[in-house]
Design a protein around this motif. Structure first.
Motif, short mmCIF file in Angstrom:
data_model
loop_
_atom_site.label_atom_id
_atom_site.label_comp_id
_atom_site.label_asym_id
_atom_site.label_seq_id
_atom_site.Cartn_x
_atom_site.Cartn_y
_atom_site.Cartn_z
N GLU B 144 0.85 -1.19 0.00
CA GLU B 144 0.00 0.00 0.00
C GLU B 144 0.88 1.24 0.00
OE1 GLU B 144 -2.29 0.46 3.51
OE2 GLU B 144 -3.63 1.97 2.65
N TRP B 145 0.59 2.13 -0.93
CA TRP B 145 1.33 3.40 -0.98
C TRP B 145 0.41 4.49 -0.44
CZ3 TRP B 145 5.93 5.35 -1.21
CH2 TRP B 145 6.11 6.71 -1.53
N VAL B 146 0.88 5.12 0.64
CA VAL B 146 0.07 6.17 1.28
C VAL B 146 0.76 7.51 1.04
CG1 VAL B 146 -0.94 6.96 3.44
CG2 VAL B 146 -0.62 4.50 3.04
N PRO B 147 0.24 8.32 0.11
CA PRO B 147 0.89 9.60 -0.17
C PRO B 147 0.80 10.55 1.02
CG PRO B 147 -0.72 9.03 -1.87
CD PRO B 147 -0.94 8.11 -0.73
N LEU B 148 1.83 11.36 1.19
CA LEU B 148 1.80 12.36 2.25
C LEU B 148 0.76 13.42 1.95
CD1 LEU B 148 5.54 12.99 3.21
CD2 LEU B 148 3.77 11.81 4.51
N ASP B 149 0.58 13.67 0.67
CA ASP B 149 -0.38 14.68 0.25
C ASP B 149 -1.80 14.17 0.52
OD1 ASP B 149 -2.03 16.43 -1.02
OD2 ASP B 149 -1.13 16.22 -3.00
N ALA B 186 4.31 10.03 -11.24
CA ALA B 186 5.66 10.49 -10.87
C ALA B 186 5.62 11.84 -10.19
CB ALA B 186 6.53 10.54 -12.12
N VAL B 187 4.75 11.97 -9.22
CA VAL B 187 4.78 13.20 -8.44
C VAL B 187 5.71 13.00 -7.26
CG1 VAL B 187 2.55 14.16 -9.01
CG2 VAL B 187 2.68 12.36 -7.31
N ASN B 188 6.38 14.01 -6.88
CA ASN B 188 7.42 13.88 -5.86
C ASN B 188 6.93 14.36 -4.51
OD1 ASN B 188 10.02 13.23 -5.08
ND2 ASN B 188 10.91 14.25 -6.87
N SER B 219 12.20 13.91 -2.77
CA SER B 219 13.42 13.17 -2.49
C SER B 219 13.77 12.21 -3.62
CB SER B 219 13.25 12.37 -1.20
OG SER B 219 12.16 11.48 -1.34
N VAL B 220 12.90 12.09 -4.60
CA VAL B 220 13.11 11.09 -5.65
C VAL B 220 13.58 11.77 -6.94
CG1 VAL B 220 12.02 9.31 -7.05
CG2 VAL B 220 11.29 9.66 -4.69
#
Lengths: 498, 498
Positions: B144-149, B186-188, B219-220
């Motif tokens: 699971e990818w949990v975006p900070l945004d 590809a948002v950073n 960071s990417v």
């Protein structure tokens, strides 16, 4: 002068008291209030709980303000891991220190099934343990006996671990821990047996302290352990069944129990273990025998959670061994598709008496086809016959060895297996073929349709590259068994289905 | 009349007040005290903590009187198991329902080492998992990818599990989980990667949710993942070493690093993993190269806790693969007692260019004796020579096969092993013998005493039933390597001990 002085001091006293009492009413009230506050602060802890109705969360809040060490911990089985992952860091010399964090649990250290007293100073604990832990690790056990009587000290001893499943274990392996204390006395004051199971993890040396047995006071009959072997046990013969699983044929089970209830006689008992195989119809064929006190069923379905090879049968037979160890002279270990037999000139009693000197003997297998049937009475009658009557062809292919089953005198046995025990004292006998054998109808027990696929009349049959001979040994006792069943439990099971 | 009434009521009021105020002083005090008590009971929870100095145990006692639900749970690694053991019970039909209780933990579900981004929409998680869980159970993974945004939604995908250790695992087995999302952009803006690891326990279906990677915003460098293969990487050649363990010879390690720093050239880097083998003296021979930025050491000693076969080397090489995947064109996997070699007419660059079309190639082993030495310069000089100069006899016994080592273009590789990768895209080449080979001095690396046990002069030797031939391939570059070391790091290591 004296009188004046006295009077003066009296007057002084009075003056002092007067000063105090002449303070304003408000000040008096303040002093009393302070007195009350301090009294309250002293007495508050001792007020009974029923007097207040503050909520638990108020107190948690209260407590967290006063004492940060006391924080309730939320433990659930699907908890999000609250540990902050440790971060890799760079040491002074430029080396990158890597971290490794364990999460969750894939296997219990120990799964307890049971524990039984085995003597004045010994117990056995039966359960499962993580398999690779025992193969690659160094787990160890200590047993601790904690007497209920506070004047007696707890004693502890090294637990002797017995791995009984011949390496068959999968995620779990069967473990029997023998706890033999050097200094337990035969007082009947009760106590608790604790098993301390150490994983031997080199970094953590985790020990789980597991309460495995509680003995209430005066619950032990120490005579059981000290009386001589000549004293008659509750049963002569006790059957310990392996885990029963699958869609079992009620008719086959019916036949089996009737046959062996007759074979072993009145002073026998049958212990069966239901791992899912004793479904409704199978239970019905056991019910009459349960009611007669000839059969006990243990529901062991909950062990399915633990993958320890074939429904944890090794653990199951060890539980049976230790549970009934002092109730039977002989314990037999075989399956419900296997039928014991002694030659006609003998009886079970005469055979067993001749094997008295042995702690254990193994029993030769007579493998029978479960598909080829003898049609000597004509096909119609054949199908209606009982299994061991119609399945009368014995497999005589030459093989290096066949599996065997066995029987033991349980008091000499410390742990056991499916085909024999390797942990016992006394002698084992492997040459009892002339005295006792068993007929094995492999594949018949879960067959819900008519088992007879091929009917023959011949004394020799060759089918699918396998030679068979007609063997009517059990067929010949069919009528006697059916009669025995009718006399013992009536016609209750007459409508049992295949 | 009115006046009289008013006066009367006034008088009544006054009378009432007077009654109250005319109570004795003591009663007034009691009323005030009660007022204070009730005020205190209301205000007590709000008094700041600094005002009081009651101990935590007083409060625990206090709390236990008021609210039994809030009992602090003492959790230490040797906690007594507070679960009441479930009791067996007899069901209505006479069946004895048996219970089975699990205690403690013998193996973690998952041990995390690392997680790395592998592309715009993919990650790899590297760790260990309980071995029998994977052999007998049905564990599964979700990523699971949990975006900070907070305006972006979490996304999840099935984790693809790769078991890379060829069945060598013991209590633990190496697991690489590939998380490839269908819709990560590809948002950073940063986010967290969570691995949900389910044990697949039939009764409980336990899932551990493990945070494995935190990406801060910005960071990417997404160019890393989208740029073409022609773009020059940070290194041409990166060495990924397996776990180093044991009492390693500092001199042998010195020779190895000098040889390969020269062999691979400036645009190479060496990653070593210390599982206990890089003791003080060994670190000293690495230090000059670390300072030059040619060597990085990872301290992986903490993985020793987890028994996953040979210091978890399979996990270690996978960590190296994924960590440096975008920093090197080629990654080499071999040991510190192995020396790469290309024929004199070639260079590393020319050889590697000729193998450009392959994602992977395996390298043939030239097994060298680590006890038989060539004494062509006379015994005294022999002992002072470097290892690969004096140990010049090659084992030529005919065997069906020998182990090989390998190199890969890491961007095409998803998981790897010790002798090759089985999880990659693209072609593998096994016939590179003419282009590149390695000389293996098995047994030399932990030898702290003089390795040469037998000195010979001959071109053929037969010892202990094994044939050897004199092979001076590496001996002949000894001087060049020593010169290179002197020019690059001076004489800092001249006093290195065997």
């Amino acid at each position: 002068m004296a009188k004046e002085r006295d009077h003066h001091s009296n007057k002084d006293k009075k003056l002092l008291v007067g000063v105090v009492w002449n303070f304003s009413t408000e000040l008096k009230l303040i002093f009393m209030a302070l007195l009350v506050i301090f009294t309250l602060a002293t007495l508050l802890p001792f007020i009974p709980s029923s007097s207040f109705s503050l909520s638990a969360s108020d107190f948690r809040f209260c407590i967290s303000r006063f004492s940060p060490a006391v924080v309730p911990v939320n433990i659930t089985s699907t908890a999000v891991n609250k540990t902050e992952p440790e971060i890799d860091r760079v040491l002074d010399n430029g080396v990158i220190k890597r971290t490794f964090t364990g999460h969750g649990s894939a296997a219990y250290n120990f799964v307890t099934m049971s524990a039984y007293r085995g003597g004045v100073n010994s117990f056995a604990v039966i359960g499962l343990s993580s398999k690779p832990l025992h193969v690659y690790g160094r787990p160890s056990y200590r047993c601790e006996w904690v007497p209920l009587d506070p004047t007696q000290h707890p004693v502890s001893t090294t637990g002797f671990k017995i791995l009984t499943d011949w390496g068959y274990g999968r995620i779990y392996t069967t473990v029997v821990v023998n706890c033999t204390f050097s200094s337990l006395s035969a007082v009947n004051s009760g106590g608790n047996l604790i098993l301390h199971a150490t994983t031997g993890d080199p970094s953590l040396n985790l020990t789980d302290s597991i309460p495995v047995l509680t003995e209430p006071p005066n619950s032990v009959d120490f005579d059981l352990y000290t009386s001589s072997a000549a004293v008659k046990k509750k049963y002569d013969y006790l059957y310990c069944g392996s885990s029963l699983y699958g869609n079992l044929s009620p008719q086959r089970v019916r036949e089996w129990i009737a046959y062996h209830a007759r074979f072993f006689g009145d002073r026998s008992h049958f212990v069966l273990h239901d791992a899912g195989g004793i479904h409704g119809e199978v239970f019905e064929v056991l019910r009459p025998w349960i009611e007669l006190g000839r059969v006990t069923v243990h529901d062991i379905r909950d062990q399915e959670r633990f993958d320890g090879y074939y429904h944890n049968q090794f653990m199951v037979v060890n539980d049976c061994l230790h549970r009934y160890r002092f109730e039977a002279k002989w314990m037999f270990f075989f399956d419900v598709d296997e039928f014991m037999y002694v030659p006609e000139k003998e009886t079970v009693e005469s055979v067993m008496e001749s094997l008295e000197e042995y702690s254990q003997f193994t029993i030769e297998q007579m493998p029978m086809s479960s598909k080829i049937c003898y049609s000597g009475d004509g096909p119609a009658r054949t199908y209606r016959k009982w299994g061991f009557e119609k399945m009368a062809y014995r497999d005589v292919k030459k093989v290096p060895r066949r599996d065997r089953k066995y029987a033991v005198q349980p008091q000499n046995v410390f742990a056991t297996g499916v085909h024999m025990s390797q942990n016992l004292q006394g002698k084992t006998y492997h040459k009892a073929e002339g005295k006792i054998r068993y007929f094995h109808y492999h594949g018949s027990i879960s067959q819900r349709r008519e088992p007879c696929r091929h009917l023959f009349n011949d004394s020799r049959v060759f089918l699918e590259n396998n030679p068979y001979v007609l063997d009517t040994t059990l067929r010949d006792v069919g009528l006697a068994v059916k009669t025995f069943e009718m006399r013992t439990i009536g016609d209750r099971l007459i409508r049992t289905r295949q």
